[in-house]
Structures are given as C-alpha cells and as structure tokens.
Design a protein around this motif. Sequence first.
Motif, PDB file in Angstrom:
ATOM      1  N   LEU A  38       0.831  -1.195   0.000  1.00  0.00           N
ATOM      2  CA  LEU A  38       0.000   0.000   0.000  1.00  0.00           C
ATOM      3  C   LEU A  38       0.864   1.242   0.000  1.00  0.00           C
ATOM      4  O   LEU A  38       1.833   1.343   0.767  1.00  0.00           O
ATOM      5  N   GLY A  39       0.510   2.205  -0.830  1.00  0.00           N
ATOM      6  CA  GLY A  39       1.168   3.493  -0.770  1.00  0.00           C
ATOM      7  C   GLY A  39       0.665   4.288   0.418  1.00  0.00           C
ATOM      8  O   GLY A  39      -0.396   4.004   0.990  1.00  0.00           O
ATOM      9  N   GLU A  40       1.420   5.300   0.797  1.00  0.00           N
ATOM     10  CA  GLU A  40       1.042   6.142   1.926  1.00  0.00           C
ATOM     11  C   GLU A  40      -0.351   6.728   1.724  1.00  0.00           C
ATOM     12  O   GLU A  40      -0.675   7.242   0.653  1.00  0.00           O
ATOM     13  N   GLY A  41      -1.174   6.629   2.745  1.00  0.00           N
ATOM     14  CA  GLY A  41      -2.503   7.218   2.708  1.00  0.00           C
ATOM     15  C   GLY A  41      -3.588   6.301   2.195  1.00  0.00           C
ATOM     16  O   GLY A  41      -4.770   6.666   2.224  1.00  0.00           O
ATOM     17  N   VAL A  42      -3.244   5.112   1.717  1.00  0.00           N
ATOM     18  CA  VAL A  42      -4.259   4.171   1.236  1.00  0.00           C
ATOM     19  C   VAL A  42      -4.742   3.324   2.414  1.00  0.00           C
ATOM     20  O   VAL A  42      -3.961   2.582   3.000  1.00  0.00           O
ATOM     21  N   SER A  43      -6.013   3.449   2.737  1.00  0.00           N
ATOM     22  CA  SER A  43      -6.548   2.740   3.902  1.00  0.00           C
ATOM     23  C   SER A  43      -7.702   1.810   3.571  1.00  0.00           C
ATOM     24  O   SER A  43      -8.120   1.023   4.419  1.00  0.00           O
ATOM     25  N   GLU A  44      -8.221   1.881   2.344  1.00  0.00           N
ATOM     26  CA  GLU A  44      -9.401   1.095   1.999  1.00  0.00           C
ATOM     27  C   GLU A  44      -9.078  -0.318   1.536  1.00  0.00           C
ATOM     28  O   GLU A  44      -9.986  -1.115   1.264  1.00  0.00           O
ATOM     29  N   PHE A  45      -7.786  -0.645   1.450  1.00  0.00           N
ATOM     30  CA  PHE A  45      -7.369  -1.988   1.061  1.00  0.00           C
ATOM     31  C   PHE A  45      -6.369  -2.528   2.073  1.00  0.00           C
ATOM     32  O   PHE A  45      -5.768  -1.777   2.839  1.00  0.00           O
ATOM     33  N   ALA A  46      -6.206  -3.845   2.036  1.00  0.00           N
ATOM     34  CA  ALA A  46      -5.217  -4.499   2.891  1.00  0.00           C
ATOM     35  C   ALA A  46      -4.367  -5.413   2.035  1.00  0.00           C
ATOM     36  O   ALA A  46      -4.819  -5.904   0.984  1.00  0.00           O
ATOM     37  N   VAL A  47      -3.139  -5.644   2.463  1.00  0.00           N
ATOM     38  CA  VAL A  47      -2.280  -6.580   1.760  1.00  0.00           C
ATOM     39  C   VAL A  47      -2.957  -7.944   1.711  1.00  0.00           C
ATOM     40  O   VAL A  47      -3.467  -8.437   2.722  1.00  0.00           O
ATOM     41  N   GLY A  48      -3.000  -8.546   0.538  1.00  0.00           N
ATOM     42  CA  GLY A  48      -3.654  -9.831   0.358  1.00  0.00           C
ATOM     43  C   GLY A  48      -5.027  -9.741  -0.280  1.00  0.00           C
ATOM     44  O   GLY A  48      -5.569 -10.756  -0.732  1.00  0.00           O
ATOM     45  N   ASP A  49      -5.624  -8.539  -0.312  1.00  0.00           N
ATOM     46  CA  ASP A  49      -6.929  -8.384  -0.953  1.00  0.00           C
ATOM     47  C   ASP A  49      -6.837  -8.772  -2.427  1.00  0.00           C
ATOM     48  O   ASP A  49      -5.880  -8.407  -3.116  1.00  0.00           O
ATOM     49  N   ALA A  69      -6.400   6.584 -10.189  1.00  0.00           N
ATOM     50  CA  ALA A  69      -7.291   5.426 -10.337  1.00  0.00           C
ATOM     51  C   ALA A  69      -7.759   4.899  -8.986  1.00  0.00           C
ATOM     52  O   ALA A  69      -8.931   4.554  -8.810  1.00  0.00           O
ATOM     53  N   VAL A  70      -6.850   4.850  -8.010  1.00  0.00           N
ATOM     54  CA  VAL A  70      -7.210   4.331  -6.688  1.00  0.00           C
ATOM     55  C   VAL A  70      -8.223   5.248  -6.012  1.00  0.00           C
ATOM     56  O   VAL A  70      -9.252   4.788  -5.485  1.00  0.00           O
ATOM     57  N   SER A  71      -7.974   6.545  -6.028  1.00  0.00           N
ATOM     58  CA  SER A  71      -8.869   7.487  -5.343  1.00  0.00           C
ATOM     59  C   SER A  71     -10.231   7.582  -6.016  1.00  0.00           C
ATOM     60  O   SER A  71     -11.221   7.948  -5.374  1.00  0.00           O
ATOM     61  N   SER A  72     -10.289   7.256  -7.298  1.00  0.00           N
ATOM     62  CA  SER A  72     -11.568   7.301  -8.023  1.00  0.00           C
ATOM     63  C   SER A  72     -12.346   5.994  -7.916  1.00  0.00           C
ATOM     64  O   SER A  72     -13.385   5.841  -8.559  1.00  0.00           O
ATOM     65  N   GLY A  73     -11.811   5.043  -7.154  1.00  0.00           N
ATOM     66  CA  GLY A  73     -12.533   3.787  -6.933  1.00  0.00           C
ATOM     67  C   GLY A  73     -12.435   2.806  -8.064  1.00  0.00           C
ATOM     68  O   GLY A  73     -13.290   1.913  -8.188  1.00  0.00           O
ATOM     69  N   LEU A  74     -11.399   2.911  -8.913  1.00  0.00           N
ATOM     70  CA  LEU A  74     -11.296   2.000 -10.048  1.00  0.00           C
ATOM     71  C   LEU A  74     -10.762   0.624  -9.671  1.00  0.00           C
ATOM     72  O   LEU A  74     -10.711  -0.274 -10.509  1.00  0.00           O
ATOM     73  N   VAL A  75     -10.360   0.465  -8.417  1.00  0.00           N
ATOM     74  CA  VAL A  75      -9.925  -0.834  -7.920  1.00  0.00           C
ATOM     75  C   VAL A  75     -11.024  -1.388  -7.014  1.00  0.00           C
ATOM     76  O   VAL A  75     -11.412  -0.747  -6.039  1.00  0.00           O
ATOM     77  N   SER A  76     -11.544  -2.573  -7.371  1.00  0.00           N
ATOM     78  CA  SER A  76     -12.665  -3.168  -6.637  1.00  0.00           C
ATOM     79  C   SER A  76     -12.290  -4.556  -6.138  1.00  0.00           C
ATOM     80  O   SER A  76     -11.540  -5.285  -6.793  1.00  0.00           O
ATOM     81  N   LEU A  77     -12.847  -4.927  -4.996  1.00  0.00           N
ATOM     82  CA  LEU A  77     -12.581  -6.235  -4.412  1.00  0.00           C
ATOM     83  C   LEU A  77     -13.253  -7.337  -5.221  1.00  0.00           C
ATOM     84  O   LEU A  77     -14.350  -7.147  -5.759  1.00  0.00           O
TER      85      LEU A  77
END
Length: 365
Positions: free
Chosen positions: A71-82, A116-124
């Motif tokens: 995770l880059g600094e400030g990314v909190s909506e994901f976890a390693v392994g997702d 892309a991350v801040s715009s929600g383009l990455v989904s679980l």
Amino acid sequence: MTIELTHRAIVRHGSHSSVEIRPTPSPGPGELLLAPEAVSLCGTDIQIVRGNRNDPSPIVGHEGAARVVELGEGVSEFAVGDRVVVNPTHPHDSSFLLGHNVEGLFQERVVIGASAVSSGLVSLLPDDLSSVRATLVEPYAVVRYALSCLARETPQTLLIFGDGLIGNLAATLAPSVMFPTVEVAMVHRTELGAKWTANYLPSVQNFSSGDDWERHITGSVAVLGATHRAGTVASIDEAIRRLGDRVVAVHPIGGVPAKATSGLLPGVDIAGVRQANTGGPTPPAVTTFSRGAQRVAFTGNRGVTNDQLTAAATALTAADDAIDGLLTHRRDIVEGTALMNTICEQRTRVVDGELVMRLVVGLGA
C-alpha cells in the motif's frame, strides 16, 4: 546492503514480445502495488501489439485478477492480500487507460496510480471467484451494459458481427440480459469460428459474411458490432444495407477509428457516440436517426462503472461452469508469451489447428 526487487514482465517490441526482468517499483502516496494472478489477451491487446493502434504502453493487458502486495502512503481502503480487479477506463482522467497509456497487467507486479485508486477504479473480488474466470469480469460487464442498451428498443433478434470472445459472450448472455425469447444470430469471419460457436452455443444462428443471412433473420433487429476496430463501420453498414428498416438499434462494442462516419448514417459521429458513454452511464447517451419510417437508436460504450464490474464479478461467481469454455488456452508466462507471439506475428487466432478464443496467462498466486 539494499537488495533490488525484480519481477518478470511480458514486454512488447514491435509485434514481438519477450519475458524480461524489470525492477519492481514501490507504490507512491495513494498508489497500490498489485501482483496479477491471471490476465487474458483481448482483441485490443492484440491490435496494440500488432501495431494497428498507437497506444504507447510497452506492457499491455487490462483484463485480469490481482492481489494487493503493498500500500502506498494514505491508502486505507485496502489491505495486503486483498484480491481485486481494476477498471481499465478512467471516465474523467484520460491519462489513465490501463495497458494502453500506462503499463498493463502482463507482469508479476504493477503499480496502480493514485488517480485510479482514489476514483474507486480498484474493486474487491469475491474470494471464491477463480483467477482464471476473473479475467472475464471486465468483458462480462461491458457486454452486459451493451446488451442492456440494445434491450431498450425491444428487438426480436440480436445480430452480432464478430466471433471472438466478446461476440460469443454476448450470444451467451443475450437471453438473460435482453429477453428469454430473443433470437440470436452471428455473422462470422471464418468457417472455423462458425463451427466453434455452433458447438458452444447450438441455439445461435451462425452465418458467414457471404451468406444470404438477411433472408433468415426475422422481425426487428438490434445490431451489436463486436469486430476488430477496422471492421466496426463496415459491419454496421452491412447490417443496414441488408436489413434496411428492420434495424431498430445499433451498438458498437469494439473499437472505433477516430471520427468514424458512415454514408448510411448521415450526421452520426460513431466514435463520438461511443465516447459519450465512457464509463457506462445509465441511462446511456443515445443518438437517433431515421431509416424510412423506422427510428433507429444508436449507442455504444467505452468501459463501464465500478459497480457494474462488481456486479459482473458476483454474477460470474455463480455462473455455470460452461462459461469457462470461452477461456480456451491457459498458459504460464513463458508459454503464454510464445502463444501471444504466434497470434500477433502470424496474425491468426488459429494455432495448431485450434481456434484461440481466449488466451489466459497465469502470473502467480
């Protein structure tokens, strides 16, 4: 002593690709470092590698499953392994188009930018969706959106031009997305393509472009253009020329040359209509024109919403195993690169007598 981390990537040089060792970057603020699990080679990738498009990324690939490794600094909506899927088309930032103008997924590590991350383009992704089947999430969502646009005109027949994965996926989904009673017909480029679809989808009417298929198609018709980029306008023209006022809706799902127009569609900016639906808005932007007494609705799309991707992943998790039949060739990174070279350099989807409907490259756990 600092140890530089590296990873393998499929890098293109002209129409030839090779497996190369590249330094693994660390994600910057707001970014994600992903490890792709499986990635499929789509028709757009093939066009880029063959040089039919001028997209600059040396690494293609935008249809695949990945897991978060840093995770880059400030990314909190994901976890390693997702486990995640990336929406390749940013609706508001043209600098992010995965595998086109930024490096794609055909590598063991890839950074997804902060925009892309801040715009929600990455989904679980659901945990029980296999990596291989997850490569269908983006095309599944795009096809379902296109069919929903055509369904607005309640056609009796869906006519599909193009016999690649997109065309066959559209034929598969049409009864559930449009209407159970819709007739489905496909116009194929090759005899082998027609035979493949006839075996996979016996209920579909299959024709070659030289057949008098217009005599066998009944009622009002919605036309789905699922050909390669150079064939989009020609297929739409052919449908309108042969079917005339029976055409009630047209939707190009494949690429469209810039400023594409047709003499049979006066005043319609084909590429512009498709561009207007970047990101898959609902309701779609619709251009209408008249053919005699018949009103024709013209739509198109370039990408889908993140919610549509998530819904596609859920649907694929519950889908029948038959859908996996579309993923005909599964290879590791070395064998996958060799097959990619055969497809791109020899300009054929027929390898060792078999049709490559879709190549999926495994890149790791």
